[in-house]
Write a protein that holds these residues in place. Sequence first.
Motif, short mmCIF file in Angstrom:
data_model
loop_
_atom_site.label_atom_id
_atom_site.label_comp_id
_atom_site.label_asym_id
_atom_site.label_seq_id
_atom_site.Cartn_x
_atom_site.Cartn_y
_atom_site.Cartn_z
N ASN A 123 -20.69 8.03 16.14
CA ASN A 123 -19.79 7.75 15.03
C ASN A 123 -19.64 8.96 14.11
OD1 ASN A 123 -18.68 4.78 14.62
ND2 ASN A 123 -20.62 4.63 15.71
N ARG A 124 -20.68 9.76 13.96
CA ARG A 124 -20.54 10.98 13.17
C ARG A 124 -19.57 11.94 13.84
NH1 ARG A 124 -18.99 14.34 10.79
NH2 ARG A 124 -19.93 15.77 9.26
N GLU A 125 -19.59 11.99 15.17
CA GLU A 125 -18.63 12.83 15.89
C GLU A 125 -17.20 12.33 15.69
OE1 GLU A 125 -20.05 12.53 19.86
OE2 GLU A 125 -21.63 14.05 19.62
N LEU A 126 -17.02 11.02 15.80
CA LEU A 126 -15.69 10.44 15.61
C LEU A 126 -15.19 10.65 14.18
CD1 LEU A 126 -16.23 7.08 17.53
CD2 LEU A 126 -14.80 8.99 18.28
N ALA A 127 -16.12 10.64 13.23
CA ALA A 127 -15.75 10.78 11.82
C ALA A 127 -15.16 12.14 11.51
CB ALA A 127 -16.99 10.55 10.95
N GLU A 128 -15.42 13.12 12.35
CA GLU A 128 -14.97 14.48 12.07
C GLU A 128 -13.45 14.57 11.90
OE1 GLU A 128 -15.91 18.26 11.00
OE2 GLU A 128 -17.31 16.65 11.53
N ALA A 129 -12.71 13.62 12.48
CA ALA A 129 -11.24 13.67 12.42
C ALA A 129 -10.70 13.53 11.00
CB ALA A 129 -10.64 12.57 13.30
N VAL A 130 -11.48 12.97 10.07
CA VAL A 130 -10.95 12.80 8.71
C VAL A 130 -10.96 14.11 7.94
CG1 VAL A 130 -11.84 10.44 8.70
CG2 VAL A 130 -13.10 12.22 7.48
N PHE A 131 -11.73 15.08 8.39
CA PHE A 131 -11.88 16.32 7.64
C PHE A 131 -10.82 17.33 8.05
CE2 PHE A 131 -16.18 14.42 7.96
CZ PHE A 131 -16.27 14.03 6.64
N ARG A 132 -9.60 17.07 7.54
CA ARG A 132 -8.44 17.91 7.84
C ARG A 132 -7.60 17.97 6.58
NH1 ARG A 132 -7.37 12.96 6.36
NH2 ARG A 132 -5.27 12.24 6.81
N PRO A 133 -6.71 18.95 6.47
CA PRO A 133 -5.88 19.04 5.26
C PRO A 133 -5.02 17.78 5.11
CG PRO A 133 -5.73 21.06 6.55
CD PRO A 133 -6.43 20.05 7.42
N CYS A 134 -4.93 17.27 3.89
CA CYS A 134 -4.06 16.12 3.62
C CYS A 134 -3.61 16.18 2.17
CB CYS A 134 -4.75 14.80 3.93
SG CYS A 134 -6.15 14.40 2.86
N THR A 135 -2.45 15.62 1.91
CA THR A 135 -1.90 15.57 0.56
C THR A 135 -2.46 14.35 -0.15
OG1 THR A 135 0.14 16.64 1.30
CG2 THR A 135 0.20 15.46 -0.82
N PRO A 136 -3.11 14.51 -1.29
CA PRO A 136 -3.69 13.35 -1.98
C PRO A 136 -2.62 12.42 -2.52
CG PRO A 136 -3.89 15.32 -3.34
CD PRO A 136 -3.40 15.77 -2.00
N VAL A 137 -2.94 11.12 -2.51
CA VAL A 137 -2.05 10.09 -3.04
C VAL A 137 -2.86 9.19 -3.98
CG1 VAL A 137 -0.55 10.13 -1.01
CG2 VAL A 137 -2.48 8.52 -1.09
N PHE A 138 -2.18 8.27 -4.62
CA PHE A 138 -2.81 7.27 -5.48
C PHE A 138 -3.46 6.23 -4.57
CE2 PHE A 138 -1.78 4.37 -9.41
CZ PHE A 138 -3.10 3.92 -9.44
N THR A 139 -4.77 6.24 -4.48
CA THR A 139 -5.47 5.31 -3.60
C THR A 139 -6.21 4.24 -4.41
OG1 THR A 139 -7.48 6.68 -3.53
CG2 THR A 139 -5.81 7.06 -1.82
N HIS A 140 -6.34 3.07 -3.81
CA HIS A 140 -7.12 2.00 -4.42
C HIS A 140 -8.61 2.30 -4.33
CE1 HIS A 140 -9.27 -1.90 -4.39
NE2 HIS A 140 -8.32 -2.34 -5.19
N GLY A 141 -9.06 2.78 -3.18
CA GLY A 141 -10.42 3.22 -3.01
C GLY A 141 -11.41 2.19 -2.50
N ASP A 142 -11.04 0.91 -2.54
CA ASP A 142 -11.94 -0.15 -2.03
C ASP A 142 -11.09 -1.33 -1.57
OD1 ASP A 142 -14.30 -1.38 -1.35
OD2 ASP A 142 -14.68 -2.17 -3.36
N VAL A 169 0.84 -1.20 0.00
CA VAL A 169 0.00 0.00 0.00
C VAL A 169 0.88 1.25 0.00
CG1 VAL A 169 -1.77 1.29 1.25
CG2 VAL A 169 -1.90 -1.20 1.13
N ARG A 170 1.97 1.21 0.74
CA ARG A 170 2.88 2.37 0.75
C ARG A 170 3.47 2.61 -0.64
NH1 ARG A 170 6.10 5.32 4.37
NH2 ARG A 170 6.93 7.04 3.13
N ARG A 171 3.83 1.54 -1.37
CA ARG A 171 4.35 1.72 -2.73
C ARG A 171 3.30 2.38 -3.62
NH1 ARG A 171 6.22 -3.51 -1.78
NH2 ARG A 171 4.71 -4.47 -3.21
N LEU A 172 2.06 1.97 -3.45
CA LEU A 172 0.99 2.59 -4.22
C LEU A 172 0.86 4.07 -3.89
CD1 LEU A 172 -1.49 2.33 -6.12
CD2 LEU A 172 -2.84 1.78 -4.08
N HIS A 173 0.88 4.40 -2.62
CA HIS A 173 0.71 5.78 -2.19
C HIS A 173 1.89 6.66 -2.58
CE1 HIS A 173 -2.40 4.51 1.11
NE2 HIS A 173 -2.85 4.37 -0.12
N ASP A 174 3.06 6.06 -2.78
CA ASP A 174 4.24 6.82 -3.21
C ASP A 174 4.31 6.98 -4.73
OD1 ASP A 174 5.12 7.22 -0.63
OD2 ASP A 174 6.55 5.56 -0.64
N ALA A 175 3.44 6.31 -5.46
CA ALA A 175 3.47 6.33 -6.92
C ALA A 175 2.90 7.65 -7.45
CB ALA A 175 2.66 5.16 -7.47
#
Length: 257
Positions: free
Chosen positions: A144-163, A100-106
């Motif tokens: 769970n909606r409260e816990l989900a809030e942590a994903v909404f932060r700045p991040c650098t996009p990478v090549f993701t598989h998505g599923d 997964v790291r190799r994918l994200h570094d691509a």
Amino acid sequence: MTAVGVPKTMAGVAEVEVVIAHRERATLRVGDVFLKIDGDQTRTDVEVEAMAMAPVPTPAVLWRRPPVLALAALPGTSLARLGRPSTASPAAWAAVGAAVRRLHDAPLPPWPGRSLDETAARLDAECEWLLANDVLPGDLVTRNRELAEAVFRPCTPVFTHGDLHVAHVFVDGDEVTGVLDWSEAARGDGLFDLAVLTMRHPERLADVVAGYGADVDLDVVRAWWSVRSLLAVRWLAEHGFDPFAPGYEVDVLRARM
């Protein structure tokens, strides 16, 4: 006729196995060939291009005649079966983390993914639907909606598989032999891939992160567990799956409480 009542002309013909089927797509296995049938050719376009770009093992494309894509079977076995404990070793899970790291570094794919703003809007809509239709207890959805809030932060996009759930990753011993189903590949948050991989196997998160070999915000990974599960409950129910089955999305949400 043969002794078992099968015409001789049918001898040696492989059985057709339905791997998965719902209103959007179906996957059949015939011997060593997988036939993916998808009414949305855009998804198939993405899958073929993503597999060509990905720096990890993927199935060989045998032929394509829309709406059918024929892929060669991968060696090995899936990392785990949905709803069942994984028998793969910690080293195998770490090897998946490294892949997964190799994918994200691509290099990034040329097409965009869903933005965090779009994800937030979808999440709010799904939570409203779950509450309005009494599908899940209110405190389960709200927490769970409260816990989900942590994903909404700045991040650098990478090549993701998505599923990247466990049934899409194949291993042989401690080696990754291939990754399936790239139709959701796009630019995105790399921690989402780690979350989908581990959401039903949280005890394996440390092994995956060890192989991934980078600083990982575990709170964000766990927050994606909540996001993914809240977004999936209605889709699963509407496509013939049971989100309340042991180890599935509702169990993930309950564990986050």
